[in-house]
Design a protein around this motif. Structure first.
Motif, mmCIF file in Angstrom:
data_model
loop_
_atom_site.group_PDB
_atom_site.id
_atom_site.type_symbol
_atom_site.label_atom_id
_atom_site.label_comp_id
_atom_site.label_asym_id
_atom_site.label_seq_id
_atom_site.Cartn_x
_atom_site.Cartn_y
_atom_site.Cartn_z
ATOM 1 N N HIS A 151 -12.438 32.189 13.908
ATOM 2 C CA HIS A 151 -11.336 31.573 13.165
ATOM 3 C C HIS A 151 -10.222 32.592 12.960
ATOM 4 N N ILE A 152 -9.772 33.216 14.043
ATOM 5 C CA ILE A 152 -8.809 34.297 13.921
ATOM 6 C C ILE A 152 -7.481 33.816 13.329
ATOM 7 N N GLY A 153 -7.055 32.595 13.680
ATOM 8 C CA GLY A 153 -5.797 32.080 13.151
ATOM 9 C C GLY A 153 -5.862 31.872 11.652
ATOM 10 N N ILE A 154 -6.966 31.317 11.191
ATOM 11 C CA ILE A 154 -7.138 31.083 9.751
ATOM 12 C C ILE A 154 -7.213 32.406 8.995
ATOM 13 N N VAL A 155 -8.002 33.323 9.512
ATOM 14 C CA VAL A 155 -8.155 34.618 8.850
ATOM 15 C C VAL A 155 -6.832 35.357 8.804
ATOM 16 N N LEU A 179 -7.979 25.378 4.756
ATOM 17 C CA LEU A 179 -8.244 26.697 5.324
ATOM 18 C C LEU A 179 -9.719 27.054 5.283
ATOM 19 N N TYR A 180 -10.371 26.694 4.208
ATOM 20 C CA TYR A 180 -11.729 27.213 4.014
ATOM 21 C C TYR A 180 -12.818 26.147 3.935
ATOM 22 N N GLY A 181 -12.489 24.978 3.482
ATOM 23 C CA GLY A 181 -13.492 23.937 3.389
ATOM 24 C C GLY A 181 -14.622 24.280 2.459
ATOM 25 N N SER A 182 -14.337 25.047 1.411
ATOM 26 C CA SER A 182 -15.383 25.440 0.470
ATOM 27 C C SER A 182 -14.991 24.979 -0.918
ATOM 28 N N LEU A 183 -15.622 23.912 -1.421
ATOM 29 C CA LEU A 183 -15.255 23.355 -2.729
ATOM 30 C C LEU A 183 -15.508 24.357 -3.840
ATOM 31 N N LEU A 184 -16.566 25.159 -3.685
ATOM 32 C CA LEU A 184 -16.878 26.135 -4.725
ATOM 33 C C LEU A 184 -15.748 27.162 -4.837
ATOM 34 N N ILE A 185 -15.304 27.694 -3.694
ATOM 35 C CA ILE A 185 -14.242 28.690 -3.713
ATOM 36 C C ILE A 185 -12.948 28.061 -4.199
ATOM 37 N N VAL A 244 -11.770 42.404 3.574
ATOM 38 C CA VAL A 244 -10.719 41.773 4.366
ATOM 39 C C VAL A 244 -10.734 42.314 5.792
ATOM 40 N N LEU A 245 -10.819 43.649 5.931
ATOM 41 C CA LEU A 245 -10.784 44.254 7.258
ATOM 42 C C LEU A 245 -12.022 43.882 8.073
ATOM 43 N N ARG A 246 -13.166 43.792 7.431
ATOM 44 C CA ARG A 246 -14.374 43.417 8.161
ATOM 45 C C ARG A 246 -14.307 41.970 8.638
ATOM 46 N N SER A 247 -13.711 41.097 7.825
ATOM 47 C CA SER A 247 -13.553 39.707 8.266
ATOM 48 C C SER A 247 -12.652 39.637 9.485
ATOM 49 N N LEU A 248 -11.625 40.489 9.512
ATOM 50 C CA LEU A 248 -10.741 40.545 10.670
ATOM 51 C C LEU A 248 -11.498 41.073 11.892
ATOM 52 N N ASP A 249 -12.331 42.088 11.693
ATOM 53 C CA ASP A 249 -13.137 42.620 12.798
ATOM 54 C C ASP A 249 -14.040 41.540 13.390
ATOM 55 N N MET A 250 -14.696 40.766 12.528
ATOM 56 C CA MET A 250 -15.607 39.714 12.988
ATOM 57 C C MET A 250 -14.863 38.646 13.766
ATOM 58 N N SER A 251 -13.691 38.266 13.283
ATOM 59 C CA SER A 251 -12.930 37.210 13.948
ATOM 60 C C SER A 251 -12.436 37.660 15.314
ATOM 61 N N VAL A 252 -11.970 38.907 15.380
ATOM 62 C CA VAL A 252 -11.500 39.428 16.664
ATOM 63 C C VAL A 252 -12.666 39.547 17.643
ATOM 64 N N ASN A 272 -13.676 37.838 -0.858
ATOM 65 C CA ASN A 272 -15.052 37.356 -0.740
ATOM 66 C C ASN A 272 -15.119 36.150 0.188
ATOM 67 N N ASN A 273 -14.140 35.274 0.047
ATOM 68 C CA ASN A 273 -14.116 34.089 0.893
ATOM 69 C C ASN A 273 -13.931 34.463 2.362
ATOM 70 N N LEU A 274 -13.033 35.417 2.616
ATOM 71 C CA LEU A 274 -12.812 35.858 3.986
ATOM 72 C C LEU A 274 -14.074 36.488 4.576
ATOM 73 N N SER A 275 -14.802 37.208 3.739
ATOM 74 C CA SER A 275 -16.014 37.867 4.232
ATOM 75 C C SER A 275 -17.077 36.861 4.656
ATOM 76 N N ARG A 276 -16.976 35.604 4.174
ATOM 77 C CA ARG A 276 -17.933 34.566 4.556
ATOM 78 C C ARG A 276 -17.457 33.768 5.770
ATOM 79 N N THR A 277 -16.225 34.026 6.205
ATOM 80 C CA THR A 277 -15.678 33.281 7.333
ATOM 81 C C THR A 277 -16.379 33.681 8.613
ATOM 82 N N LYS A 278 -16.824 32.710 9.362
ATOM 83 C CA LYS A 278 -17.521 32.980 10.619
ATOM 84 C C LYS A 278 -16.517 33.433 11.677
ATOM 85 N N GLY A 279 -17.004 34.172 12.659
ATOM 86 C CA GLY A 279 -16.149 34.627 13.735
ATOM 87 C C GLY A 279 -15.556 33.464 14.515
#
Length: 556
Positions: A50-54, A11-17, A82-90, A41-48
């Motif tokens: 990736h709506i399915g993943i988010v 889902l995230y590809g982030s070894l640190l997370i 969480v909501l801002r990550s959804l806004d970015m993805s949409v 926090n992880n969702l907030s780093r997700t780039k726009g």
């Protein structure tokens, strides 16, 4: 544990997370507040894009314990992230039409210019599962809500869609439906079954026509409800719900109106909420008082019908007009209440009944003002020239006086009499203050001044009340009691209701019973009126000469 780590990697590809989150937070059902914060926090780093993943991760997150979600929001402001990550993805979606469905989250994305979609409705299907469908632009909200087992709906009127199309180059609209409220949980607040989010990338400003969110009210659910929207973190406080949106409660449906993109829901209070207890008690007291007044006012009219000499008296003519205005005020109030509860599909009758109710409320106050003038001449001025054509002038003032306010409502108000927090059809906003509250306040203040002058005249100046020589003090107290009701001074309690609920109780005890007080003092305990009834029943051997006191201008 291994499966959880692999899923996080995919889902995230982030070894640190993964190292921080997945070793502790393998299953959402066992998430701690720190786990929730980590996911946020992880969702907030997700780039726009990736709506399915988010969407999948947000759906999983809603399975976390409510206490963890609550603490994470209070401590780490997780809901906003969480909501801002959804806004970015949409905002990165290029598709003209996309629908994503999961167990707790539904997302409908559509282009307002190229599709025929106006909203989304959520309902329970025949198998008892939650389903959703899109509302098309040729379908009104009223018609859409007729679907069986409807639960909630988000709807954009045609004017609003046209505004979005005109203002945004690519008018993408995303409607998110949260079927669990855990992400939005706050202490001392709870939500209805559905929370909506509406996102319109690149749209700025407010809507010219409100977006409408409709929520089904379950049968027997008497909890207090408020339309609310989510306010994002402002740098000083965490995100929270803000109440006070415009709403219409029509039967078993509450329709909330919003003028900007937002995440919205219906806040509900507990079943034992004090406001509900007070509301139920106040409604019961009002109904009892109005019922007694209705019967009492009919008694006044029966007296007028039976005795021609009684109704020929000028004071009694004024009393009958006052009683007529009060009687129709009660009738139109309950007619308006009926249409208020059934006005969702047709607001026309609510508007019409609201206008009539408004008119008779004002007409009653204008008659109260006439009575105040006559009482002033009777107990303060005492000696003066009788008013020429008193009845004609009084009728013109009292019955025609409210018409300018009614015309104002007809020409300068949008006709929506259900857009208020009352349970009757009534205007809201500035029309309410200009066309109703201002005239009432002015009349009440004038009458209060007259009341004070009468008190000074009969007590301080030691004036003897004509025709009453014995037991003067009791009669003066009785006069004060009568004038308090006749001059509409009980409305002062309504204005003081903001200070304490006690004043609200005093208002609903006194105001609806004005008809009862007038009937008792002018019919039941009035010697002249009693004499008429005794003559009719043959109980008084003496021939009555037909002289009657003037109840609206004289004390009994």
């Amino acid at each position: 544990m291994g499966a959880g780590i692999i899923r996080c990697l995919l889902l995230y590809g982030s070894l640190l997370i993964v190292a921080i989150e997945c070793q502790i937070c393998d299953r959402p059902e066992t998430f701690s507040p720190e786990c929730v914060a980590g996911v946020a926090n992880n969702l907030s780093r997700t780039k726009g894009g990736h709506i399915g993943i988010v969407a999948a991760r947000i759906n999983d997150l809603m399975d976390a314990p409510k206490t963890s979600l609550l603490v994470a929001q209070e401590t780490y402001n997780s809901t906003d992230k969480v909501l801002r990550s959804l806004d970015m993805s949409v905002g990165a979606i290029a598709d003209d039409h996309l629908v994503l469905r999961d167990s707790h989250l539904l997302i409908h994305i559509f282009n307002a210019r190229t599709t025929n979609i106006a909203g989304v409705i959520v309902y329970e299907n025949d198998e008892g599962f939650i389903s959703d469908a899109e509302i098309y632009r040729n379908t009104s909200l009223d018609k859409a809500l007729q679907i069986g087992h409807f639960k909630a709906a988000a709807y954009m009127p045609e004017d609003l869609l046209e505004q979005i199309i005109a203002d945004v180059q690519k008018p993408i609209v995303a409607v998110t439906v949260f079927l669990k409220d855990g992400l939005f949980a706050l202490r001392d607040q709870s939500l209805g079954e559905v929370v909506f989010g509406v996102i319109i990338p690149d749209f700025r400003g407010k809507f010219v026509t409100p977006m409408k969110l409709a929520f089904k009210i379950a049968e027997g659910d008497n909890r207090e409800k408020d339309c609310a929207h989510w306010i994002y973190n402002d740098g000083m406080t965490n995100g929270k719900w803000d109440e006070g949106q415009d709403s219409n409660v029509c039967g078993a449906v509450e329709v909330c109106e919003y003028y900007e993109v937002t995440h919205s829901g219906m806040l509900v209070s507990g079943g034992d909420d004090d406001r509900k207890k007070h509301r139920d008690a106040l409604e019961l007291i009002t109904f009892i008082g109005c019922s007694l007044s209705f019967v009492s006012l009919l008694g006044i009219f029966i007296t007028g019908i039976l005795f021609s000499k009684w109704r020929a008296n000028k004071g009694n003519i004024i009393l009958l007009n006052y009683a007529l205005a009060t009687l129709f005020e009660i009738i139109t109030m309950y007619v308006s209440k009926y249409f208020r509860e059934t006005a969702l599909c047709d607001k026309t009758w609510c508007f019409v009944s609201g206008l009539f109710f408004h008119y008779f409320v004002l007409a009653q106050f204008f008659w109260v003002l006439i009575i105040s003038y006559l009482q002033y001449k009777r107990y303060v001025q005492i000696i003066g020239v009788p008013t020429n054509k008193l009845i004609l002038k009084s009728c013109l003032i009292a019955w025609l006086g409210p018409l300018p306010m009614i015309i104002l409502l007809c020409f300068f108000f949008d006709g929506n009499f259900v857009n208020n927090n009352a349970d009757v059809c009534y205007p809201s906003g500035w029309p309410l203050y200009v066309a109703l509250i201002a005239p009432i306040v002015i009349i009440v203040l004038v009458n209060f001044g007259v009341f004070a002058m009468i008190l000074k005249s009969i007590f301080h100046d030691n004036m003897e009340i004509p025709r009453l020589a014995d037991n003067v003090m009791i009669l003066r107290v009785r006069l004060v009691f009568l004038l308090f009701f006749q001059l509409g001074l009980c409305w002062i309690f309504l204005f003081l209701g903001k200070i304490s609920i006690v004043f609200t109780y005093l208002f609903v005890i006194t105001a609806p019973n004005q008809g009862v007080v007038v009937f008792l003092l002018f019919i039941v305990f009035n010697r002249a009126s009693n004499q008429f009834y005794k003559q009719m029943c043959g109980c008084d051997p003496k021939k009555f000469n037909g002289r009657v006191q003037e109840p609206s201008t004289r004390s009994t």
